[in-house]
Scaffold this active site. Sequence first.
Site, PDB file in Angstrom:
ATOM      1  N   ARG A  16       0.853  -1.195   0.000  1.00 13.38           N
ATOM      2  CA  ARG A  16       0.000   0.000   0.000  1.00 13.38           C
ATOM      3  C   ARG A  16       0.883   1.236   0.000  1.00 13.38           C
ATOM      4  O   ARG A  16       1.651   1.456   0.936  1.00 13.38           O
ATOM      5  CB  ARG A  16      -0.912   0.022   1.223  1.00 13.38           C
ATOM      6  CG  ARG A  16      -1.845   1.210   1.234  1.00 13.38           C
ATOM      7  CD  ARG A  16      -2.810   1.134   2.409  1.00 13.38           C
ATOM      8  NE  ARG A  16      -3.745   2.212   2.365  1.00 13.38           N
ATOM      9  CZ  ARG A  16      -3.564   3.400   2.955  1.00 13.38           C
ATOM     10  NH1 ARG A  16      -2.463   3.628   3.643  1.00 13.38           N
ATOM     11  NH2 ARG A  16      -4.459   4.340   2.862  1.00 13.38           N
ATOM     12  N   HIS A  74       5.365   4.015  -5.317  1.00 10.46           N
ATOM     13  CA  HIS A  74       5.477   5.387  -5.831  1.00 10.46           C
ATOM     14  C   HIS A  74       6.596   6.175  -5.165  1.00 10.46           C
ATOM     15  O   HIS A  74       7.036   7.194  -5.680  1.00 10.46           O
ATOM     16  CB  HIS A  74       4.145   6.134  -5.689  1.00 10.46           C
ATOM     17  CG  HIS A  74       3.860   6.573  -4.291  1.00 10.46           C
ATOM     18  ND1 HIS A  74       3.350   5.722  -3.349  1.00 10.46           N
ATOM     19  CD2 HIS A  74       4.052   7.768  -3.682  1.00 10.46           C
ATOM     20  CE1 HIS A  74       3.224   6.371  -2.205  1.00 10.46           C
ATOM     21  NE2 HIS A  74       3.643   7.615  -2.378  1.00 10.46           N
TER      22      HIS A  74
END
Length: 108
Positions: free
Chosen positions: A46, A50
């Site tokens: 989660r 990124h």
Amino acid sequence: MHAIDKFRKTCSPGFILSDLPSEIETQVCNSFEEHPVKGAKAYYLRTVLHDWPDKQAVEILSRLREAMGPGSLLLIHEKAMPETNIPWMAAIGDMTMMTAFFSGGANQ
């Protein structure tokens, strides 16, 4: 943590969150080393990938792939940003992360 609690209730028993300690049963690990849990039913990332350049993101995914068994699932929960016409508020959050952590953080 609400999403993880919901997921854990759906997939229990055998759900282990490999991350920093929290209220859920955890297995702390370094994403760049051999994963300590082999053949789990699911691996859940989660908002992890990124934060890393492509090379390190591929390494994280490769380590998970090594640990996965034939029936394992990889669940990735990330924000996807378009390359152009990014919503203003999303861009502010992205810029804040880059300026706050890039100079001396994990992306070196």
